[in-house]
Design an enzyme around this catalytic site. Structure first.
Site, PDB file in Angstrom:
ATOM      1  N   PHE A 209      91.250  59.515  28.978  1.00 52.73           N
ATOM      2  CA  PHE A 209      90.469  60.521  28.258  1.00 52.73           C
ATOM      3  C   PHE A 209      89.425  59.806  27.406  1.00 52.73           C
ATOM      4  O   PHE A 209      89.750  58.922  26.621  1.00 52.73           O
ATOM      5  CB  PHE A 209      91.433  61.337  27.395  1.00 52.73           C
ATOM      6  CG  PHE A 209      90.817  62.472  26.610  1.00 52.73           C
ATOM      7  CD1 PHE A 209      89.508  62.880  26.794  1.00 52.73           C
ATOM      8  CD2 PHE A 209      91.580  63.164  25.682  1.00 52.73           C
ATOM      9  CE1 PHE A 209      88.965  63.928  26.077  1.00 52.73           C
ATOM     10  CE2 PHE A 209      91.060  64.214  24.961  1.00 52.73           C
ATOM     11  CZ  PHE A 209      89.742  64.592  25.149  1.00 52.73           C
ATOM     12  N   CYS A 210      88.146  60.152  27.591  1.00 50.47           N
ATOM     13  CA  CYS A 210      87.032  59.606  26.810  1.00 50.47           C
ATOM     14  C   CYS A 210      87.007  58.080  26.946  1.00 50.47           C
ATOM     15  O   CYS A 210      87.042  57.562  28.056  1.00 50.47           O
ATOM     16  CB  CYS A 210      87.129  60.081  25.360  1.00 50.47           C
ATOM     17  SG  CYS A 210      85.684  59.696  24.359  1.00 50.47           S
TER      18      CYS A 210
END
Length: 572
Positions: free
Chosen positions: A305-306
């Site tokens: 994530f990210c």
């Protein structure tokens, strides 16, 4: 501190001085950019390129301000004051009184004038973004709603409470100055391990960089391949495990996946020399290996994530270059691998900024989590700063309880050495997308060798990872890619529980050369992308086996119950 009940005017003045002085210094966006002087320089440079247009804008602005003044001062001349502004900051009935209505309209007129001046400036792309950002920061900050003497709602409330609202506001402001952040939520309402990050599990491994949490099964059988999640290291992992009704972790476990979660350490001073390679070797790669050791599976499924996705893809590129293939499928949520367009964060990162940070962290040190939190808040100041200034300080109220905003303020420190490598090689020079341009862990990396099936999710209103930039990853990875576009922004686009059946997402069976062409041929599907991803991931689960009776293994016994110590550390 002045007693608001005995001298409310003096207390208001004290609040005003604090807001313009110590609070502005300690609660403002922490950035190594010069702000107002830089804005004036860029505007002046733009003016020189089209002086005739600028004179036209100035002349019109003065005429409109004069007409506005006359409409309020001399309504008998046939000019009636304009209707109340539609702007949400000025909707309360107190703003309809003539003086305050004039302030609101004059401010909005000045804001439009500044926006037009900015638009008229003839500048290159990067100076243009900087000017747009500084202009918006100035416009947002100068609203009359943000100051005690020009906010009629605050003045009326102070009178109605006999100064008690001012007293509470001063206390709220003093507390926020002490912590270095504007309070966005009632922090007493939440506690990690009590009502956040409460999916059952245990820490089964830890080192100086991370703890690895294994969650308890919720089904009699589980997929043979476990799922390893790598969250962003600039925030706590529990954005993926907030409360039971919006926990992505709980959703995945409920679908029969044995989930392992990387819980990054909130770095102390002695870890200031840790590098990007350390995060790959001791963080991502170690987590993948431990999950394989515990589960006995040859391969796992992995999700990033990210910046956690950037770390995960980098680690996989290193592993594939070494001839290792430990991951069967890859999920990237709002992740950048190509940094051609970094959205609004680009205003902070240029050669001057990066060189300054390299000098600052030449001997190690930490990038403080609260600095990052203030920077991200500044990107949406009218949503994440000024409403809370008005509510908490001018009106003396407490913010409402909101789990996502509690997480948003619970930031982590990063090693300076790791951070400066990251910003130069990705944000500034965009070298990760070039095969062999970067060497990580002693190995030239090529994202094209990351050839397992991949599921890429972007969010359409994401201002941190623009969705078109996320789409560019489809051309960098070497395996079959499924791209999905969620509605909403960087966080709300990801944390969209299937049970709530909110929003929508776009999907398409095939890719297209460009992002906009892909969207033109995509279909909108109501509800959450979680169910779509679950169906995709099931095809990579590796069949079903009996759920493990206990977390860990003989080689990796449980250390402590989830969520573990690292995620609770608030040393920011």
């Amino acid at each position: 501190m002045t007693d608001p009940k005995s001298d409310p005017a003096a207390a208001f003045a004290q609040l005003n001085r604090l807001l313009l002085g110590e609070a502005a210094e300690k609660l403002g966006a922490a950035q190594a950019l010069p702000g107002f002087p830089e804005m004036i320089r860029l505007l002046s440079a733009g003016a020189a390129a089209d002086s005739e247009r600028w004179l036209e804008l100035h002349s019109r602005y003065y005429r409109e301000q004069l007409a506005l003044w006359q409409a309020f001062m001399n309504p008998q001349d046939g000019q009636s004051p304009p209707p109340p502004p539609a702007d949400r900051r000025f909707r309360a009935p107190e703003w309809q009184e003539p003086y305050y209505s004039y302030l609101a309209h004059s401010y909005l007129l000045s804001a439009r004038w500044l926006e037009e001046l900015t638009a008229a400036a003839k500048l290159g792309d990067h100076p243009r973004r900087k000017l747009d950002f500084f202009t918006r920061q100035m416009i947002d900050s100068m609203s009359p709603a943000n100051f005690p003497w020009t906010n009629p709602e605050a003045i009326k409330l102070a009178a109605a409470t006999e100064g008690e609202s001012i007293s509470r506001g001063l206390k709220n402001l003093a507390a926020d100055i002490e912590r270095g952040l504007v309070s966005m939520t009632d922090e007493s309402a939440f506690e990690v391990g009590r009502n956040l990050a409460i999916t059952p599990g245990a820490v089964v491994f830890e080192n100086d960089f991370m703890q690895l949490v294994q969650y308890a099964p919720q089904t009699a059988e589980v997929h043979a391949r476990p799922l390893v999640m790598v969250p962003p290291c600039i925030n706590k992992y529990y954005i993926l495990d907030l409360q039971p009704d919006n926990s992505f972790v709980r959703h995945a476990v409920g679908c029969g996946h044995t989930v392992f979660m990387v819980s990054w350490r909130n770095m102390p001073e002695e870890m200031g020399h840790a590098s990007w390679d350390d995060y790959l070797e001791q963080g991502v790669m170690r987590a993948l290996q431990v999950a394989r050791d515990i589960s006995g599976a040859e391969q796992v499924n992995a999700l990033g994530f990210c910046v956690g996705g950037t770390l995960l893809a980098s680690a996989l590129a290193v592993l594939r270059a070494r001839g290792e293939n430990p991951v069967a499928s890859l999920t990237l949520l709002t992740t950048m691998l190509d940094f051609s367009d970094t959205g609004e964060l680009s205003v902070f990162i240029d050669e001057h900024y990066v060189a300054a940070r390299e000098a600052e962290f030449a001997q190690g040190g930490l990038l403080r989590g609260r600095e990052l939190a203030r920077t991200f808040a500044s990107l949406r100041a009218n949503d994440l700063i000024w409403p809370y200034v008005v509510n908490n300080y001018l009106k003396g109220r407490s913010p409402e309880a909101f789990d996502l905003l509690y997480w948003n303020s619970d930031s982590t420190n990063l090693p300076g050495v790791m951070f400066k490598y990251y910003v130069r090689n990705t944000y500034l020079e965009n070298r990760l997308r070039i095969p062999g341009a970067l060497t990580m862990c002693g190995t030239p990396v090529d994202l094209g060798r990351v050839d397992m099936p991949a599921y890429l999710l972007a969010a359409r209103e994401d201002h941190i990872v623009p969705w078109r930039t996320a789409y560019a990853s489809t051309g960098l990875l070497g395996g079959p890619v499924r791209f999905v576009l969620a509605a909403s922004g960087h966080i709300a686009g990801v944390i969209n529980p299937a049970a709530r059946n909110k929003r929508n997402y776009w999907t398409r069976d095939s890719l297209a050369p460009e992002a906009d062409a892909w969207l033109e041929g995509a279909s909108s599907v109501p509800g959450s992308w979680w169910t779509h991803w679950t169906a995709w991931l099931e095809t990579h689960g590796g069949g079903r086996i009996p759920a493990p009776a206990a977390p860990g293994s003989a080689g990796h016994p449980p250390i402590e119950p989830a969520p573990g110590r690292y995620v609770k550390d608030k040393n920011a």
